[in-house]
Design a protein around this motif. Structure first.
Motif, PDB file in Angstrom:
ATOM      1  N   TRP A  24       0.866  -1.179   0.000  1.00 15.29           N
ATOM      2  CA  TRP A  24       0.000   0.000   0.000  1.00 15.29           C
ATOM      3  C   TRP A  24       0.895   1.218   0.000  1.00 15.29           C
ATOM      4  O   TRP A  24       1.837   1.310   0.771  1.00 15.29           O
ATOM      5  CB  TRP A  24      -0.911  -0.008   1.215  1.00 15.29           C
ATOM      6  N   MET A  25       0.618   2.166  -0.890  1.00  9.89           N
ATOM      7  CA  MET A  25       1.453   3.344  -1.052  1.00  9.89           C
ATOM      8  C   MET A  25       0.738   4.582  -0.520  1.00  9.89           C
ATOM      9  O   MET A  25      -0.468   4.731  -0.710  1.00  9.89           O
ATOM     10  CB  MET A  25       1.792   3.556  -2.528  1.00  9.89           C
ATOM     11  N   LEU A  26       1.502   5.457   0.135  1.00  8.30           N
ATOM     12  CA  LEU A  26       1.010   6.764   0.552  1.00  8.30           C
ATOM     13  C   LEU A  26       1.736   7.785  -0.298  1.00  8.30           C
ATOM     14  O   LEU A  26       2.964   7.820  -0.310  1.00  8.30           O
ATOM     15  CB  LEU A  26       1.276   7.008   2.035  1.00  8.30           C
ATOM     16  N   GLU A  27       0.967   8.583  -1.021  1.00  5.03           N
ATOM     17  CA  GLU A  27       1.530   9.557  -1.951  1.00  5.03           C
ATOM     18  C   GLU A  27       0.799  10.882  -1.763  1.00  5.03           C
ATOM     19  O   GLU A  27      -0.428  10.909  -1.688  1.00  5.03           O
ATOM     20  CB  GLU A  27       1.327   9.038  -3.373  1.00  5.03           C
ATOM     21  N   TYR A  28       1.538  11.973  -1.672  1.00  2.00           N
ATOM     22  CA  TYR A  28       0.933  13.285  -1.464  1.00  2.00           C
ATOM     23  C   TYR A  28       0.282  13.784  -2.743  1.00  2.00           C
ATOM     24  O   TYR A  28       0.781  13.558  -3.848  1.00  2.00           O
ATOM     25  CB  TYR A  28       1.984  14.296  -1.011  1.00  2.00           C
ATOM     26  N   GLU A  29      -0.843  14.474  -2.586  1.00  2.00           N
ATOM     27  CA  GLU A  29      -1.499  15.129  -3.703  1.00  2.00           C
ATOM     28  C   GLU A  29      -0.683  16.368  -4.074  1.00  2.00           C
ATOM     29  O   GLU A  29      -0.091  17.005  -3.205  1.00  2.00           O
ATOM     30  CB  GLU A  29      -2.918  15.551  -3.316  1.00  2.00           C
ATOM     31  N   PRO A  30      -0.636  16.750  -5.344  1.00  2.00           N
ATOM     32  CA  PRO A  30       0.126  17.944  -5.723  1.00  2.00           C
ATOM     33  C   PRO A  30      -0.475  19.205  -5.093  1.00  2.00           C
ATOM     34  O   PRO A  30      -1.681  19.424  -5.156  1.00  2.00           O
ATOM     35  CB  PRO A  30       0.030  17.993  -7.240  1.00  2.00           C
ATOM     36  N   ALA A  31       0.386  20.017  -4.496  1.00  2.00           N
ATOM     37  CA  ALA A  31      -0.071  21.255  -3.850  1.00  2.00           C
ATOM     38  C   ALA A  31      -0.122  22.413  -4.840  1.00  2.00           C
ATOM     39  O   ALA A  31      -0.858  23.369  -4.634  1.00  2.00           O
ATOM     40  CB  ALA A  31       0.858  21.604  -2.690  1.00  2.00           C
ATOM     41  N   GLU A  32       0.657  22.323  -5.896  1.00  2.00           N
ATOM     42  CA  GLU A  32       0.642  23.381  -6.903  1.00  2.00           C
ATOM     43  C   GLU A  32       0.838  22.755  -8.274  1.00  2.00           C
ATOM     44  O   GLU A  32       1.393  21.670  -8.406  1.00  2.00           O
ATOM     45  CB  GLU A  32       1.731  24.418  -6.627  1.00  2.00           C
ATOM     46  N   ALA A  33       0.367  23.435  -9.289  1.00  2.00           N
ATOM     47  CA  ALA A  33       0.453  22.915 -10.651  1.00  2.00           C
ATOM     48  C   ALA A  33       1.884  23.005 -11.171  1.00  2.00           C
ATOM     49  O   ALA A  33       2.644  23.897 -10.796  1.00  2.00           O
ATOM     50  CB  ALA A  33      -0.473  23.706 -11.570  1.00  2.00           C
ATOM     51  N   LYS A  34       2.225  22.071 -12.034  1.00  2.21           N
ATOM     52  CA  LYS A  34       3.545  22.108 -12.656  1.00  2.21           C
ATOM     53  C   LYS A  34       3.551  23.150 -13.767  1.00  2.21           C
ATOM     54  O   LYS A  34       2.574  23.303 -14.494  1.00  2.21           O
ATOM     55  CB  LYS A  34       3.907  20.737 -13.221  1.00  2.21           C
ATOM     56  N   GLN A  35       4.669  23.843 -13.888  1.00  7.96           N
ATOM     57  CA  GLN A  35       4.811  24.865 -14.909  1.00  7.96           C
ATOM     58  C   GLN A  35       6.108  24.621 -15.667  1.00  7.96           C
ATOM     59  O   GLN A  35       7.084  24.126 -15.101  1.00  7.96           O
ATOM     60  CB  GLN A  35       4.831  26.248 -14.273  1.00  7.96           C
ATOM     61  N   PRO A  36       6.144  24.983 -16.950  1.00 10.22           N
ATOM     62  CA  PRO A  36       7.370  24.776 -17.714  1.00 10.22           C
ATOM     63  C   PRO A  36       8.481  25.720 -17.253  1.00 10.22           C
ATOM     64  O   PRO A  36       8.251  26.889 -16.972  1.00 10.22           O
ATOM     65  CB  PRO A  36       6.961  25.057 -19.157  1.00 10.22           C
ATOM     66  N   ASP A  37       9.677  25.183 -17.185  1.00  7.24           N
ATOM     67  CA  ASP A  37      10.846  25.986 -16.849  1.00  7.24           C
ATOM     68  C   ASP A  37      11.193  26.860 -18.053  1.00  7.24           C
ATOM     69  O   ASP A  37      11.251  26.373 -19.182  1.00  7.24           O
ATOM     70  CB  ASP A  37      12.013  25.051 -16.512  1.00  7.24           C
ATOM     71  N   PRO A  38      11.417  28.151 -17.859  1.00  4.56           N
ATOM     72  CA  PRO A  38      11.672  29.023 -19.011  1.00  4.56           C
ATOM     73  C   PRO A  38      12.965  28.684 -19.759  1.00  4.56           C
ATOM     74  O   PRO A  38      13.071  28.918 -20.959  1.00  4.56           O
ATOM     75  CB  PRO A  38      11.742  30.423 -18.421  1.00  4.56           C
ATOM     76  N   LEU A  39      13.935  28.112 -19.077  1.00  2.81           N
ATOM     77  CA  LEU A  39      15.212  27.826 -19.721  1.00  2.81           C
ATOM     78  C   LEU A  39      15.190  26.500 -20.469  1.00  2.81           C
ATOM     79  O   LEU A  39      15.585  26.428 -21.632  1.00  2.81           O
ATOM     80  CB  LEU A  39      16.332  27.833 -18.671  1.00  2.81           C
ATOM     81  N   THR A  40      14.714  25.436 -19.804  1.00  2.10           N
ATOM     82  CA  THR A  40      14.775  24.112 -20.419  1.00  2.10           C
ATOM     83  C   THR A  40      13.458  23.647 -21.005  1.00  2.10           C
ATOM     84  O   THR A  40      13.438  22.765 -21.856  1.00  2.10           O
ATOM     85  CB  THR A  40      15.226  23.070 -19.377  1.00  2.10           C
ATOM     86  N   GLY A  41      12.346  24.207 -20.514  1.00  6.07           N
ATOM     87  CA  GLY A  41      11.050  23.766 -20.988  1.00  6.07           C
ATOM     88  C   GLY A  41      10.525  22.556 -20.246  1.00  6.07           C
ATOM     89  O   GLY A  41       9.423  22.080 -20.522  1.00  6.07           O
ATOM     90  N   TRP A  42      11.267  22.024 -19.281  1.00  8.49           N
ATOM     91  CA  TRP A  42      10.820  20.871 -18.512  1.00  8.49           C
ATOM     92  C   TRP A  42       9.749  21.302 -17.535  1.00  8.49           C
ATOM     93  O   TRP A  42       9.767  22.410 -17.007  1.00  8.49           O
ATOM     94  CB  TRP A  42      11.964  20.243 -17.757  1.00  8.49           C
TER      95      TRP A  42
END
Length: 93
Positions: A24-42
């Motif tokens: 059984w896994m415990l995993e946190y829900e994302p607290a904020e949305a992911k955004q692209p990095d301006p330099l790499t785009g990741w």
């Protein structure tokens, strides 16, 4: 306050066995949305709790940990296993 989800690992489609699917896994829900990095785009965020995944042998152990640490959680029920019974001869119909 951080929220987490507790779920049972499913068998990967690339696996033939069922090793480690009883955890059984415990995993946190994302607290904020992911955004692209301006330099790499990741895609990334400043929320480091998304990198944390804890494994427990039973559902009771996972819920006890969450309650002891004051983590709000919800349990995702494990999907039912569906057996597809077919004979070798069915490949040639």
């Amino acid at each position: 306050m951080a929220t987490a989800r507790i779920y049972q690992r499913m068998k990967n489609a690339m696996q033939s066995g069922r090793a480690r699917t009883d955890l059984w896994m415990l995993e946190y829900e994302p607290a904020e949305a992911k955004q692209p990095d301006p330099l790499t785009g990741w895609a990334g965020s400043g929320d480091t709790r998304q990198q944390l995944r804890l494994g427990f042998p039973t559902l009771e152990a996972a819920t006890a940990y969450a309650e002891r640490e004051g983590i709000a959680y919800h349990v995702v029920p494990a999907p039912e296993r569906v057996l597809k019974l077919q004979a070798y001869a069915d490949n040639f119909r």
